[in-house]
Design a protein around this motif. Structure first.
Motif, PDB file in Angstrom:
ATOM      1  N   ASN A   1     -12.900   8.899  -3.756  1.00 19.32           N
ATOM      2  CA  ASN A   1     -11.787   9.192  -2.867  1.00 19.32           C
ATOM      3  C   ASN A   1     -11.823  10.636  -2.375  1.00 19.32           C
ATOM      4  OD1 ASN A   1     -10.719   6.592  -3.092  1.00 19.32           O
ATOM      5  ND2 ASN A   1      -9.506   7.119  -4.887  1.00 19.32           N
TER       6      ASN A   1
ATOM      7  N   ARG B   1      -0.545   2.680  -5.076  1.00 17.35           N
ATOM      8  CA  ARG B   1      -1.835   3.227  -4.667  1.00 17.35           C
ATOM      9  C   ARG B   1      -2.884   2.797  -5.681  1.00 17.35           C
ATOM     10  NH1 ARG B   1      -0.262   7.312  -0.946  1.00 17.35           N
ATOM     11  NH2 ARG B   1       0.857   6.009   0.539  1.00 17.35           N
ATOM     12  N   ASP B   2      -3.767   1.903  -5.268  1.00 13.96           N
ATOM     13  CA  ASP B   2      -4.730   1.362  -6.229  1.00 13.96           C
ATOM     14  C   ASP B   2      -5.930   2.279  -6.452  1.00 13.96           C
ATOM     15  OD1 ASP B   2      -6.471   1.024  -4.086  1.00 13.96           O
ATOM     16  OD2 ASP B   2      -6.319  -1.155  -4.039  1.00 13.96           O
ATOM     17  N   GLY B   3      -5.971   3.412  -5.753  1.00 15.49           N
ATOM     18  CA  GLY B   3      -7.055   4.370  -5.972  1.00 15.49           C
ATOM     19  C   GLY B   3      -8.418   3.876  -5.541  1.00 15.49           C
ATOM     20  N   GLY B   4      -8.437   2.806  -4.731  1.00 14.21           N
ATOM     21  CA  GLY B   4      -9.707   2.240  -4.304  1.00 14.21           C
ATOM     22  C   GLY B   4     -10.315   1.299  -5.329  1.00 14.21           C
TER      23      GLY B   4
ATOM     24  N   SER C   1       0.809  -1.220   0.000  1.00 12.23           N
ATOM     25  CA  SER C   1       0.000   0.000   0.000  1.00 12.23           C
ATOM     26  C   SER C   1       0.841   1.269   0.000  1.00 12.23           C
ATOM     27  CB  SER C   1      -0.953   0.011   1.200  1.00 12.23           C
ATOM     28  OG  SER C   1      -0.225  -0.100   2.413  1.00 12.23           O
TER      29      SER C   1
ATOM     30  N   THR D   1       2.675  10.417   0.391  1.00 13.83           N
ATOM     31  CA  THR D   1       2.524  10.345  -1.053  1.00 13.83           C
ATOM     32  C   THR D   1       3.445  11.374  -1.676  1.00 13.83           C
ATOM     33  OG1 THR D   1       0.211   9.675  -0.879  1.00 13.83           O
ATOM     34  CG2 THR D   1       0.920  10.564  -2.987  1.00 13.83           C
TER      35      THR D   1
ATOM     36  N   GLY E   1       0.163   4.291 -10.641  1.00 17.82           N
ATOM     37  CA  GLY E   1      -0.127   4.025  -9.232  1.00 17.82           C
ATOM     38  C   GLY E   1       1.113   3.758  -8.409  1.00 17.82           C
TER      39      GLY E   1
ATOM     40  N   TYR F   1      -3.073   8.604   4.607  1.00 12.65           N
ATOM     41  CA  TYR F   1      -2.422   9.161   3.421  1.00 12.65           C
ATOM     42  C   TYR F   1      -1.875  10.567   3.621  1.00 12.65           C
ATOM     43  CZ  TYR F   1      -4.824   5.128   1.573  1.00 12.65           C
ATOM     44  OH  TYR F   1      -5.281   3.841   1.385  1.00 12.65           O
TER      45      TYR F   1
ATOM     46  N   TRP G   1      -7.200  11.325   0.676  1.00 12.54           N
ATOM     47  CA  TRP G   1      -7.602   9.922   0.688  1.00 12.54           C
ATOM     48  C   TRP G   1      -7.096   9.337  -0.623  1.00 12.54           C
ATOM     49  CZ3 TRP G   1      -8.838   6.790   4.447  1.00 12.54           C
ATOM     50  CH2 TRP G   1      -9.213   5.481   4.129  1.00 12.54           C
ATOM     51  N   MET G   2      -6.285   8.266  -0.510  1.00 16.59           N
ATOM     52  CA  MET G   2      -5.522   7.795  -1.669  1.00 16.59           C
ATOM     53  C   MET G   2      -4.705   8.980  -2.199  1.00 16.59           C
ATOM     54  SD  MET G   2      -5.848   4.548  -2.148  1.00 16.59           S
ATOM     55  CE  MET G   2      -6.863   3.207  -1.556  1.00 16.59           C
ATOM     56  N   THR G   3      -4.888   9.343  -3.474  1.00 20.86           N
ATOM     57  CA  THR G   3      -4.140  10.494  -3.991  1.00 20.86           C
ATOM     58  C   THR G   3      -5.042  11.706  -4.230  1.00 20.86           C
ATOM     59  OG1 THR G   3      -4.424   9.724  -6.279  1.00 20.86           O
ATOM     60  CG2 THR G   3      -2.457   8.998  -5.122  1.00 20.86           C
TER      61      THR G   3
END
Length: 466
Positions: free
Chosen positions: A216, A13-16, A9, A62, A73, A258, A298-300
């Motif tokens: 996200n 980053r799978d972006g959800g 993780s 990040t 990702g 994040y 959240w994520m990117t």
């Protein structure tokens, strides 16, 4: 029962998107290859947080170059992506360094090459089937370029039109990489003009958020809003800017692994008249207002929120009047924001409403004020996406028709010295008020993703009174 750990993780980053992430990133790379139709190379950041200093005192969860993050990702420094839509071999190659167990002992799992097992690991996680040692990049690039009919080489750097002239943003690693490529081209007998900037097509693809990006962003807004409500409910405990900062950032980072969207601005009284106030170290009185500019990732994706509140929990008449002038401008901008509209025209609308309010409401009531700017302290909006300030740094996008899926800020404000007699009492304060929401542009209208974050005078006072 032991919990399953998220091994990758930090570096992917799978972006959800979960199992669909590899397909999602592949489609993005395919779209860029289709739009450019030439050999391309894009570089990640050359070093991690603190990598330019003698000790890594800086940290950000990040940190990848957003263009590479969007396409792969991969959240790891020193990576290069090659895209070759004309190739009969592999049309994409990922170049990374060697697997380094010692480095992983210090910093955690990192992608690397060196043996079949390590290469298989990268392929499995990222979905990129051709993974090679970054030391071979120059040689492979030269070989690929020889096979190109057009002899064009695309790469990514920031540029824009400033007063009719093209300006390049020469302060980042993308420009350094571009200059290195130019030197290689000359050494191989090609003209530097063979270099093509893929920035425009890349942004056309990247700036409209997809459904995962929107989800996200909404999650980031939810966490940020909850932190703000908690801060309001506890505000009477705070006596300094750094106490507010510590509390709200603690609440946000408890909700997200994040990191923050940016370092928070917590500016009380006259400090709020400094747009990028950062020291956050002053005490404040209960008579002052406190401006908060804050948000979490959240994520990117990002939340970028501003609110201005009375330290006492109740607006005095001067504060309320100015606050409602800014709030009216923000609401008018939100009404006008839609696909096809431009940020430039929203900017005109915003400051027309603010300045009309100062003239026909504040001055007509006997108020006097002084600002260090002439009518417009800053732009009302910027793009938000893989970066908290996304798009070209020269903001040429402000004159382009907005597209459905763009995420923009909406942040009017007033900053200066204000004086007025109301209800038989003289009020005189140096005040900075900024309100900022994040708007998702639609084919018709927009969605205010920040709509649940308290903003009206009544809401602010009610929550602070609890």
């Amino acid at each position: 029962m032991a919990h399953t750990k998220n091994t990758y993780s930090g570096i992917f980053r799978d972006g959800g998107a979960g199992p669909q992430a590899k397909k999602r990133f592949r489609k993005r790379r395919e779209a860029l290859m289709q739009s450019e139709n030439c050999l391309m190379v894009l570089t990640g950041v050359p070093y991690g947080p603190g990598g330019e200093t003698s000790w890594s005192y800086a940290h950000c969860p990040t940190y990848q170059e957003p263009a590479v993050m969007y396409l792969t990702g991969i959240n790891q420094f020193k990576v290069i992506l090659l895209l070759d839509p004309t190739s009969k071999e592999s049309d994409e190659i990922l170049f990374i360094g060697s697997k380094d167990p010692t480095r992983e002992f210090w910093d955690g799992v990192r992608f690397g090459v060196g043996d079949d097992r390590s290469i298989a690991e990268v392929k499995k996680v990222t979905g990129i089937k051709d993974v090679r040692n970054i030391d071979t990049f120059k040689e492979v690039l030269q070989q690929r370029l020889k096979k190109q009919r057009s002899k064009r080489l695309g790469t990514f750097w920031m540029e824009g039109n400033v007063n009719g002239s093209i300006r390049n943003f020469t302060n980042d690693h993308n420009w350094v990489f571009r200059q290195k490529l130019a030197g290689w081209l000359r050494g191989w007998g090609y003209a530097t003009s063979a270099l093509k900037n893929v920035m425009h097509n890349h942004f056309d693809l990247r700036l409209p958020l997809d459904r995962y990006d929107v989800a996200n962003t909404a999650r980031a807004q939810e966490i940020t809003g909850k932190a703000f409500k908690e801060t309001l409910q506890n505000f009477k405990k705070f006596k300094t800017e750094y106490q507010v900062q510590g509390f709200i950032e603690g609440q946000m980072t408890m909700g997200s692994p994040y990191g923050l969207s940016f370092p928070s601005i917590i500016a009380s009284g006259p400090n709020a008249t400094v747009l990028h106030y950062m020291k956050n170290d002053d005490a404040f009185s209960k008579d002052e207002m406190v401006l908060l500019d804050f948000g979490v990732r959240w994520m990117t994706m990002h939340a970028d929120i501003s609110r201005t509140v009375p330290a006492s929990g109740k607006f005095n008449p001067l504060q309320k009047m100015l606050y409602e002038i800014v709030l009216k401008a923000q609401r008018e901008v939100e009404k006008r924001a839609t696909e096809g509209e431009t940020i430039s025209r929203l900017n005109d609308l915003c400051w027309d409403v603010v300045n009309d309010g100062l003239k026909n409401r504040f001055e007509k009531a006997g108020g006097k004020y002084k600002t260090v700017y002439n009518e417009r302290p800053h732009g009302v909006s910027h793009l938000i996406g893989e970066q908290e300030h996304d798009g070209d740094p020269f903001r040429n996008y402000a004159t382009q028709p907005m597209k459905s899926g763009w995420l923009i800020s909406n942040e009017p404000g007033v900053y200066g010295e204000f004086k007025i007699r109301l209800e038989g009492k003289l009020y005189e304060e140096a005040i900075g008020i900024r309100l900022e929401d994040n708007l998702l542009i639609q084919k018709v209208g927009c969605v205010n993703l920040s709509r649940n974050i308290p903003k009206s005078v009544k809401e602010i006072e009610r929550i602070m009174a609890k």
